[in-house]
Structures are given as C-alpha cells and as structure tokens.
Design a protein around this motif. Structure first.
Motif, short mmCIF file in Angstrom:
data_model
loop_
_atom_site.label_atom_id
_atom_site.label_comp_id
_atom_site.label_asym_id
_atom_site.label_seq_id
_atom_site.Cartn_x
_atom_site.Cartn_y
_atom_site.Cartn_z
N ASN A 14 0.83 -1.20 0.00
CA ASN A 14 0.00 0.00 0.00
C ASN A 14 0.86 1.25 0.00
OD1 ASN A 14 -2.87 -1.13 0.63
ND2 ASN A 14 -1.50 -2.18 2.03
N LYS A 15 0.39 2.29 -0.68
CA LYS A 15 1.05 3.59 -0.63
C LYS A 15 0.55 4.29 0.62
CE LYS A 15 1.56 4.12 -5.59
NZ LYS A 15 1.30 4.94 -6.77
N GLY A 16 1.34 4.31 1.65
CA GLY A 16 0.94 4.95 2.90
C GLY A 16 1.18 6.44 2.87
N GLU A 17 0.58 7.15 3.84
CA GLU A 17 0.79 8.60 3.93
C GLU A 17 2.23 8.92 4.25
OE1 GLU A 17 -1.96 10.74 6.38
OE2 GLU A 17 -3.67 9.64 5.57
N ARG A 18 2.84 8.14 5.15
CA ARG A 18 4.24 8.38 5.54
C ARG A 18 5.21 7.52 4.75
NH1 ARG A 18 2.56 8.33 11.71
NH2 ARG A 18 1.69 10.41 11.82
N SER A 19 4.86 6.24 4.57
CA SER A 19 5.71 5.33 3.81
C SER A 19 4.88 4.11 3.39
CB SER A 19 6.92 4.89 4.65
OG SER A 19 6.49 4.16 5.78
#
Length: 146
Positions: free
Chosen positions: A24-29
């Motif tokens: 998943n493309k996370g907000e932080r990483s």
C-alpha cells in the motif's frame, strides 16, 4: 473513537508456499498487508473481503472460514479497528493492480515474512501455516421478538 471493521483475506499460492500480499502507498511510507479493507455500510464481512481482494488484486476468491480476529486502537485517527481475516482460495480473475494510486505492488511473500507484516505476535508464530479456520456464519436478518 469511531469503530471500523476491516476484512482481509489470507490466500496461498497453488503450492501453498507463498502468501498474497499488497504493498500500500501509505501517507508516511509504503507498507505491506494482506488484500482487504474497510467494510462498507450494509455490506457483510464476507462481501467486503471478496470485494476488496477483487479491487486490490483483480482476483476472485472463495472464502474458507475465519483465520483470525484482532483489534487495535489508532489514537491519531481516533479509530477502534476490528480486523477480520478470512482464509481463502483463488477461483478466477487475473492478477493486476486496479488501483495504482493506492497499491504499489502485488507480490507472493514467504509466510514467515508475511506473518511479520500482518502483525501475528511472537507467541503465535507459525499460525499462518496451520491451515486452521473457524466457520463464518451470516445469520441474516433477525427480527425482535416482542
């Protein structure tokens, strides 16, 4: 704190050697999880699990019971999340990233590495390989008996 239900599916490859994971493309990483996501209003856990796998991987799955249930409190976003993880098998579809803005990669991962990513505690290491499930029963609509 808002209650959030999340449905995941644990799927092994044909030889029962590797686990299907999405990055998943996370907000932080970025981070890896089993395919799955939030249960929508009016949707059963089973419907959500099947839909989420299809949306994230392009694959059709059949569910074989509950693998695990866990929960966590996410204080930053004020969510009390209940995670329902089903065991499942692939019955169709084609492996593809259908939401490239959310999913970076779909991979088959070694079960011991996958266990770390899906947060199985140390005292339960190896659980992923036990092939044990409990039934999931949808009891339908139950009317109040006055």
């Amino acid at each position: 704190m808002e209650r959030v239900d999340v449905a995941y599916v644990l799927v092994f490859d044909e030889n029962y050697e590797n686990v299907l994971m999405v990055k998943n493309k996370g907000e932080r990483s970025p981070y890896y999880t089993l395919p799955g996501g939030r249960v929508e209003y009016g949707e059963t856990l089973e419907e959500a699990a099947i839909r989420e796998v299809k949306e994230e991987t392009g694959l059709d799955v059949e569910l074989e019971g509950i693998f695990s249930i866990s929960e966590a409190f996410f204080t930053e976003i004020e969510h009390h999340a209940i995670f329902f993880t089903f065991a499942g098998k692939i019955v169709g579809g084609e492996l593809t990233i259908t939401y490239p803005d959310e999913i970076e990669e779909i991979i088959w991962m070694d079960p011991s590495l996958a266990e770390n990513r899906i947060h199985i505690p140390n005292e339960l290491k190896g659980l992923i390989n036990r092939k044990s499930t409990v039934p999931y029963l949808l009891r339908g609509y139950v009317a109040n008996k006055s």
